[in-house]
Motif scaffolding. Structure first.
Motif, PDB file in Angstrom:
ATOM      1  N   GLU A 122      59.018  60.550  48.539  1.00  0.00           N
ATOM      2  CA  GLU A 122      59.806  61.595  49.177  1.00  0.00           C
ATOM      3  C   GLU A 122      60.085  61.253  50.628  1.00  0.00           C
ATOM      4  O   GLU A 122      61.209  61.317  51.087  1.00  0.00           O
ATOM      5  CB  GLU A 122      59.041  62.914  49.109  1.00  0.00           C
ATOM      6  CG  GLU A 122      59.704  63.943  48.246  1.00  0.00           C
ATOM      7  CD  GLU A 122      58.835  65.164  48.041  1.00  0.00           C
ATOM      8  OE1 GLU A 122      58.237  65.634  49.019  1.00  0.00           O
ATOM      9  OE2 GLU A 122      58.758  65.635  46.897  1.00  0.00           O
ATOM     10  N   LYS A 137      70.580  56.283  57.401  1.00  0.00           N
ATOM     11  CA  LYS A 137      71.685  55.591  56.725  1.00  0.00           C
ATOM     12  C   LYS A 137      72.314  54.573  57.654  1.00  0.00           C
ATOM     13  O   LYS A 137      72.639  54.874  58.801  1.00  0.00           O
ATOM     14  CB  LYS A 137      72.732  56.628  56.321  1.00  0.00           C
ATOM     15  CG  LYS A 137      72.417  57.283  55.014  1.00  0.00           C
ATOM     16  CD  LYS A 137      73.411  56.793  53.966  1.00  0.00           C
ATOM     17  CE  LYS A 137      72.924  57.105  52.576  1.00  0.00           C
ATOM     18  NZ  LYS A 137      73.160  58.485  52.197  1.00  0.00           N
ATOM     19  N   ILE A 142      62.564  58.418  50.852  1.00  0.00           N
ATOM     20  CA  ILE A 142      63.948  58.791  50.531  1.00  0.00           C
ATOM     21  C   ILE A 142      64.529  59.653  51.637  1.00  0.00           C
ATOM     22  O   ILE A 142      65.660  59.474  52.074  1.00  0.00           O
ATOM     23  CB  ILE A 142      63.993  59.561  49.192  1.00  0.00           C
ATOM     24  CG1 ILE A 142      63.633  58.641  48.041  1.00  0.00           C
ATOM     25  CG2 ILE A 142      65.333  60.218  48.987  1.00  0.00           C
ATOM     26  CD1 ILE A 142      64.759  57.954  47.374  1.00  0.00           C
ATOM     27  N   LEU A 143      63.717  60.598  52.095  1.00  0.00           N
ATOM     28  CA  LEU A 143      64.257  61.547  53.065  1.00  0.00           C
ATOM     29  C   LEU A 143      64.211  61.015  54.473  1.00  0.00           C
ATOM     30  O   LEU A 143      64.923  61.491  55.345  1.00  0.00           O
ATOM     31  CB  LEU A 143      63.475  62.861  52.983  1.00  0.00           C
ATOM     32  CG  LEU A 143      63.601  63.597  51.662  1.00  0.00           C
ATOM     33  CD1 LEU A 143      62.710  64.810  51.656  1.00  0.00           C
ATOM     34  CD2 LEU A 143      65.035  64.016  51.437  1.00  0.00           C
ATOM     35  N   VAL A 160      70.981  63.072  51.123  1.00  0.00           N
ATOM     36  CA  VAL A 160      69.805  63.691  50.516  1.00  0.00           C
ATOM     37  C   VAL A 160      68.972  64.340  51.625  1.00  0.00           C
ATOM     38  O   VAL A 160      68.705  63.717  52.640  1.00  0.00           O
ATOM     39  CB  VAL A 160      68.983  62.629  49.776  1.00  0.00           C
ATOM     40  CG1 VAL A 160      67.750  63.245  49.168  1.00  0.00           C
ATOM     41  CG2 VAL A 160      69.823  61.982  48.705  1.00  0.00           C
ATOM     42  N   ILE A 161      68.626  65.572  51.392  1.00  0.00           N
ATOM     43  CA  ILE A 161      67.899  66.297  52.438  1.00  0.00           C
ATOM     44  C   ILE A 161      66.736  67.074  51.805  1.00  0.00           C
ATOM     45  O   ILE A 161      66.775  67.396  50.622  1.00  0.00           O
ATOM     46  CB  ILE A 161      68.820  67.300  53.161  1.00  0.00           C
ATOM     47  CG1 ILE A 161      69.581  68.150  52.137  1.00  0.00           C
ATOM     48  CG2 ILE A 161      69.769  66.607  54.092  1.00  0.00           C
ATOM     49  CD1 ILE A 161      70.117  69.408  52.692  1.00  0.00           C
ATOM     50  N   PRO A 162      65.728  67.364  52.599  1.00  0.00           N
ATOM     51  CA  PRO A 162      64.672  68.243  52.082  1.00  0.00           C
ATOM     52  C   PRO A 162      65.147  69.692  52.104  1.00  0.00           C
ATOM     53  O   PRO A 162      65.806  70.120  53.056  1.00  0.00           O
ATOM     54  CB  PRO A 162      63.519  68.034  53.059  1.00  0.00           C
ATOM     55  CG  PRO A 162      64.140  67.551  54.306  1.00  0.00           C
ATOM     56  CD  PRO A 162      65.421  66.867  53.936  1.00  0.00           C
ATOM     57  N   ILE A 193      63.955  68.327  46.914  1.00  0.00           N
ATOM     58  CA  ILE A 193      64.923  67.420  47.506  1.00  0.00           C
ATOM     59  C   ILE A 193      66.300  67.930  47.127  1.00  0.00           C
ATOM     60  O   ILE A 193      66.569  68.219  45.966  1.00  0.00           O
ATOM     61  CB  ILE A 193      64.684  65.995  47.005  1.00  0.00           C
ATOM     62  CG1 ILE A 193      63.317  65.516  47.489  1.00  0.00           C
ATOM     63  CG2 ILE A 193      65.771  65.078  47.516  1.00  0.00           C
ATOM     64  CD1 ILE A 193      62.984  64.131  47.097  1.00  0.00           C
TER      65      ILE A 193
END
Lengths: 108, 669
Positions: free
Chosen positions: A66, A74, A69-70, B253-255, B268
């Protein structure tokens, strides 16, 4: 991060300790009834603890994924940035929009 | 002691008599000390019998005989004592201290010698001393005996611990281990009792069974857990694979904090909306990427911003999947009636709904984005349409109607199924109109995109100081969203141009005696039109370089179009019409300028008219009048100047007034 590492280490240590405990508890040496029964129950509880720890370890990996990914930034190539148009592109668009507008404005 | 002392005195005389009797010499009366000693130990009845046998019956004994006997005894004793004192003392001593519990050897016999003096010579002090001594001896004897008792108990405790310990002194118990002579006792292990062994055996086997049971239970649990967890892992893997697909496809993509089933969870999410792209719509378009409980697959779910909206949408099913449709109706007759409309064209938006491209989640996201855009588009269109009543825009039963000259544009918001249903009913289709409707839809979407971009650019501006904020706010308030407006403005603009063209044509026809060919020739040769010349990009420096001023491709849509028409008539008159259609208001302004060439050589140096109108009709009247007047007078300069001055004053000269041309416009400068 160090938090995760320490959690990981602790869990692995605990896992091994519990496994060892099960091995130790399974010996039968002139022990009384009571001790034996308690020990057998303790073996079971240790087994459940092992399962729980394994689940916790899985949650550690999930947390890692998590945060990876978060947390990643970018990297966009400035040349390929869809929000940046070259002059030629803009002019092209300008012409096309105007053509569309003209076409719509002129009565069919 | 006193008793012991008195006793021999009491028993002395009979004893002596006995001794004397036994010796067989009663007349002498010399009793043996040994004999008297034995007599004293005799019981009374025997003693009496002995006395009787020695001295005869008590009847024969008289006082004299006794006295003489005593006297004789005393004499004898005195003589004896001189010779036999030490032995007497020993005997006395032994008599005085019989030691039944003591070892007679332990007694210090010499120390008693002085005390062994005759009883009569004993004083109280001596007695007390003797008594003390005797007590001391007794104490030590008691001590000795208890020591020996301890010893014996200790010995016994080896075999019979209970009996031994009961008689042991506390001191000994404390310091010496029971059953040992103060040394460790080694018991042999294998000498357990049979029942102990049996019990242990039983314990062990029971324990073994229990432990075996729990171990097998634990192993089963672990096995099940391992299977479950490996299943979980494979699900997790699937989820993250899906996640990676989404990340790779450049989705944001964000929490997200969400609350499902009453409990809040951290999930997510994915930003599929246009919030970051400049949209001010309430729905920022945030979706959740959730894991399917059973299969572990990733699936997409829209996160509703407002719970009310959610309930609203769940009531009207499929509400979320609606698209903006554009339909074109044509009026059959001239009536301003709904029933008069005939559907001729329809935009094909259904075909643009993103189809499946292999990845379900991505497709869902794409679709959600598409529908969100449509939703916002319709919302903004409705919002804009409410302000456009003055431009013949009506909002009726969730649809927007835009009236153009001969067609009516209907902008609706319908789900794909409804569209498909209606499509079947469509009879008279016209591809041209279909295309046009499509283009209208396209244009509206483009405009919304452009508005987003503009919002974004506005957000990027550095913040302005507070003192300027007020003026800025006013300008902000003015800059309303423009989606339909440019379309209407330009349509009207073009319409006005056409009208003006027709007006000029009709004037020319009048002037040229209805000779259409000639008029057409004039129109093609001498009529020039330059559209939208206020567009900065039309300037040469931009056009030649194919660059845009301020980099805004939509600049034309924002400005009020300005077109210039020029008509040269017979080399003498040049009529310039400047048409401006205000994009913010519903009116157009037409500036009419008429220049005249003095010599008819194309050098229009003299300006004879410069007026502004707002209706084509007025322009037609004015231009027609000017042209006719110019044609009639044609020559003399004086007259011409007269006309010009008359026009300038708003009072046309009488002879220049044409009846056909109708009224002279009032709003001349």
């Amino acid at each position: 991060m160090s938090n995760l590492l320490s959690k990981f280490d602790n869990n692995v240590e605990l896992l091994l300790a519990k496994f060892q405990e099960i091995c130790t508890l399974s010996t039968v040496e002139n022990k009384d009834y009571e001790v034996q029964s308690v020990e057998s129950l303790q073996i079971e509880s240790d087994g459940w603890t092992i399962i729980r720890i394994a689940e916790e370890l899985l949650s550690v990996t999930r947390t890692l994924k998590e945060s990876w990914i978060l947390g990643q930034a970018k990297n966009t190539d400035p040349d390929k940035d869809p929000n940046d148009f070259s002059d030629a592109q803009l002019y092209d668009l300008y012409e096309k929009v105007n053509r569309l507008l003209d076409e719509l404005a002129s009565d069919a | 002691m006193p008793f012991l002392k008195i006793n021999p005195v009491l028993t002395e005389s009979p004893r002596d008599t006995l001794e004397n009797g036994s010796n067989g010499t009663p007349a002498n009366g010399t009793p043996q000390s040994n004999g008297s000693l034995e007599d004293s130990s005799l019981p009374l009845n025997q003693l009496l019998a002995k006395i009787v046998s020695q001295n005869g019956p008590f009847v024969d004994i008289t006082e004299e005989s006794l006295l003489s006997e005593i006297a004789g005894n005393n004499k004898e004793r005195e003589g004896k004592q001189m010779k036999q004192e030490p032995t007497d003392e020993d005997a006395e001593m032994e008599e005085a201290f019989p030691s039944p519990g003591m070892a007679s050897s332990d007694l210090p016999s010499p120390s008693l010698a002085p005390s062994a003096s005759p009883a009569s010579s004993l004083t109280v002090e001596e007695f007390m001393k003797q008594k003390e001594k005797a007590i001391g001896y007794m104490d030590s004897a008691l001590n000795e005996s208890s020591l020996s008792l301890d010893f014996v108990s200790l010995l016994i405790s080896c075999l019979r611990p209970a009996a031994g310990t009961s008689s042991m002194s506390p001191h000994l118990k404390q310091h010496v281990k029971v059953g040992s002579l103060s040394s460790g006792r080694i018991t042999r292990q294998n000498q357990q009792k049979d029942e102990d062994i049996a019990r242990d055996k039983k314990n062990q086997s029971a324990g073994r069974g229990w432990k075996l049971q729990s171990l097998s239970r634990v192993s089963n649990d672990l096995k099940a857990a391992a299977e479950r967890l490996s299943g979980e892992i494979s699900k997790e893997k699937q989820y993250w694979d899906g996640m990676m697909d989404i990340v790779r496809s450049d989705e944001v993509v964000i929490p997200v904090k969400s609350s499902r089933n009453g409990k809040s969870a951290k999930d997510i999410g994915v930003k599929y909306g246009f919030g970051d792209a400049g949209s001010n719509y309430y729905d920022k378009g945030i979706g959740l990427l959730l894991k399917d409980r059973d299969g572990g697959e990733l699936y997409f779910e829209r996160k509703d911003v407002i719970p009310q909206v959610q309930s609203m949408q769940s009531n009207g099913k499929g509400e979320a999947h609606k698209v903006v449709t554009v339909k074109i109706y044509k009026r059959r007759g001239g009536k301003q009636d709904e029933s008069d409309l005939e559907l001729v064209g329809e935009s094909d938006i259904v075909g643009r709904i993103p189809g499946d491209q292999g990845c379900k989640v991505l497709d869902d996201i794409r679709r959600a984005r598409f529908f969100l855009f449509e939703e916002e588009l319709f919302y903004q269109l409705m919002k804009e349409a409410a302000t456009l009543i003055s431009l013949q825009v009506k909002v009726d039963s969730g649809k927007i109607f835009v009236e153009f000259y001969h067609i009516v544009l209907e902008i609706g918001f319908a789900s794909a199924e409804e569209i498909a249903k209606e499509k079947g009913e469509l009879v008279s289709r016209n591809e041209e109109f279909d295309r046009q409707a499509d283009e209208v839809g396209c244009f509206l979407r483009l405009m919304l995109c452009f508005q987003h971009r503009q919002n974004l650019q506005k957000r990027r501006l550095p913040p302005i100081s507070l003192c300027q904020l007020q003026s800025r706010n006013q300008t902000n308030a003015q800059s309303v969203l423009m989606l339909l407006r440019p379309l209407i403005t330009y349509k009207k603009h073009n319409r006005t141009i056409l009208k003006l063209k027709t007006a000029l044509k009709s004037i020319l026809l009048n002037l040229e005696a209805k000779d259409e060919d000639k008029v057409n020739k004039i129109m093609t040769d001498n009529f020039r039109i330059k559209k939208f010349c206020n567009d900065p990009n039309q300037m040469k420096r931009y056009r030649s370089k194919h660059r845009l001023s301020r980099g805004n491709p939509f600049i034309r849509c924002l400005m009020s179009p300005l077109s210039v028409m020029e008509l040269k008539y017979k080399g003498r008159l040049r009529i310039i019409l400047e048409l401006t259609s205000d994009s913010k208001a519903s009116f157009s302004t037409i500036v009419v300028r008429v220049d005249k060439s003095e010599r008819g050589d194309g050098d229009y140096g003299k300006e004879i008219l410069d007026v502004e109108f707002s209706h084509v009709r007025e322009v037609e009247d004015c231009v027609g009048w000017v042209m006719r007047t110019a044609e009639k007078t044609n020559q003399p300069d004086a007259e011409r100047s007269e006309v010009a001055s008359a026009v300038a004053n708003g009072l046309p000269s009488e002879n220049g007034l044409s009846n056909e041309a109708g009224e002279v416009p009032n709003d001349t400068k």
